[in-house]
Design an enzyme around this catalytic site. Structure first.
Site, mmCIF file in Angstrom:
data_model
loop_
_atom_site.group_PDB
_atom_site.id
_atom_site.type_symbol
_atom_site.label_atom_id
_atom_site.label_comp_id
_atom_site.label_asym_id
_atom_site.label_seq_id
_atom_site.Cartn_x
_atom_site.Cartn_y
_atom_site.Cartn_z
ATOM 1 N N HIS A 185 0.856 -1.187 0.000
ATOM 2 C CA HIS A 185 0.000 0.000 0.000
ATOM 3 C C HIS A 185 0.895 1.241 0.000
ATOM 4 O O HIS A 185 1.993 1.224 0.563
ATOM 5 C CB HIS A 185 -0.882 0.058 1.253
ATOM 6 C CG HIS A 185 -2.168 -0.691 1.158
ATOM 7 N ND1 HIS A 185 -2.771 -1.249 2.264
ATOM 8 C CD2 HIS A 185 -2.993 -0.950 0.114
ATOM 9 C CE1 HIS A 185 -3.898 -1.835 1.891
ATOM 10 N NE2 HIS A 185 -4.048 -1.666 0.591
ATOM 11 N N CYS A 279 -2.195 2.620 9.157
ATOM 12 C CA CYS A 279 -3.182 1.598 8.795
ATOM 13 C C CYS A 279 -4.356 1.585 9.773
ATOM 14 O O CYS A 279 -5.483 1.295 9.382
ATOM 15 C CB CYS A 279 -2.536 0.221 8.754
ATOM 16 S SG CYS A 279 -1.450 -0.053 7.338
#
Length: 286
Positions: A185, A279
Site C-alpha cells: 500500500h 493503517c
C-alpha cells in the site's frame, strides 16, 4: 483525469530543512482489534504460523488512540465484526474529504465484507458513500496532500480507479506505482507530513514514480531501509507531531531535524498483520 508530473531535468532529492511547524486538530476514525488475528496471508508480513496475542494488540491500539486524544484530536470508533480480523486497519475503509466519502472496494475476498460495514458507518454519520467501479483500498493507497491526492497502485488499488477518484473529489490525482510487495500500500512507503511535505522510501517505487515525487516534493524526507522495514512510514502527522512506529529511530531523528516532533509508539503486534499507525487510522479530511 489522472495527472502525471513531468520529471525535471537533473532533479535530485534533497533533505527537508527545519521550518516552523503547526499542529492542526484532526478527526480520526479507528476500529478496535477485538477480533484481530492472522488467519490468512495476503501480504508478505502475514504468517499464519506466528501467533497473535489479541490482548497485547488491544493494549497497543489503546495506547495509539490515547495519544490522539491527548493531542486534542477527535477519535470516532467503528465497531469490529467477528470473522473480519483486518478491520482494525481502518485507513483502508475509504477516503473522506469535505463531506464526500468513497468506500473501499477490496481486492481480496477475505476483506470484502468490510466495505459494507464501513459504508454503514458512513451512512450513520450522514454521508452518502460512493463506490468505485474498480478496486480502491481507501487511504491505504489514496493520500491527500494539499489540494492533490497521491494514489498508489501495483499491488492493491487498480490504477483505473485513480481517474474515478479524481472525478469524484474534483482534485488532481498523481499516480504512483509500487514495486516491492513488502510495501503493498502507498501508506507503507510514503507518509504525508503536512500540506507540502512528505517522507518516502524510494526503492518501493518505479523509476518514473520516483521522478514524479522528486519533482513535486524536492524537500521530501528520504527514509532508509532500516526504518522502512519496520513500517516507519506508516505514520500519522497533524502538521507538527508525527506518530510513528517506535522502532523507526532514524526516521524520528530525520523528523526532528526537519522541525517535526516525533512520537514513537509500539504497534509490533499489529505489524504481524501488515499494518501500523496509519493503517489503524482513517482520517476525515475537511
Amino acid at each position: 483525469m489522472t495527472r502525471f508530473a513531468e520529471p525535471a531535468a537533473g532533479a535530485a532529492p534533497t533533505t527537508a530543512v527545519p521550518t516552523e511547524r503547526r499542529a492542526k486538530t484532526r478527526h480520526y476514525v479507528m476500529t478496535p482489534p477485538r477480533h484481530f488475528a492472522v488467519d490468512y496471508a495476503i501480504n508478505p508480513w502475514m504468517d499464519t504460523a506466528n501467533p497473535v496475542d489479541t490482548t497485547v494488540a488491544m493494549a497497543q491500539w489503546h495506547q495509539l488512540r490515547d495519544i490522539y486524544l491527548q493531542m486534542g484530536h477527535t477519535v470516532d470508533l467503528v465497531e469490529p465484526a467477528p470473522g473480519l480480523p483486518d478491520m482494525v486497519y481502518a485507513a483502508n475503509g475509504g477516503l473522506i474529504i469535505d463531506g464526500t466519502a468513497v468506500v473501499a472496494r477490496f481486492k481480496y475476498a477475505q476483506r470484502k465484507q468490510e466495505s459494507a460495514l464501513y459504508a454503514d458507518w458512513l451512512r450513520s454519520r450522514g454521508y452518502q458513500p460512493v463506490h468505485t467501479r474498480h478496486v480502491n483500498e481507501g487511504q491505504g493507497d489514496l493520500l491527500p496532500v494539499g489540494g492533490t491526492i497521491l494514489a498508489g497502485s501495483g499491488f492493491r488499488t487498480d490504477p483505473r480507479a485513480h481517474g474515478q477518484i479524481a472525478e469524484i473529489f474534483g482534485r488532481p490525482v498523481v499516480s504512483l506505482e509500487l514495486v516491492d510487495p513488502r510495501f503493498y500500500h502507498l501508506d507503507t512507503a510514503l507518509a504525508v507530513l503536512d500540506d507540502e511535505t512528505i517522507a518516502y522510501y524510494p526503492p518501493a517505487f518505479t523509476y518514473a514514480s520516483r521522478a514524479h515525487l522528486e519533482t513535486l516534493f524536492p524537500q521530501a524526507i528520504l527514509v532508509d531501509s532500516a526504518d522502512a522495514y519496520v513500517f516507519g512510514l506508516n505514520s500519522v502527522s497533524d502538521g507538527l507531531h508525527v506518530v510513528h512506529p517506535a522502532a523507526a529511530v532514524g526516521f524520528a531523528e530525520q523528523l526532528s531535524d526537519a522541525g517535526f516532533e516525533p512520537i514513537g509508539v509500539d504497534l509490533s503486534e499489529l505489524l504481524k498483520g501488515g499494518g501500523s499507525v496509519k493503517c489503524c487510522t482513517l482520517e476525515v479530511y475537511s
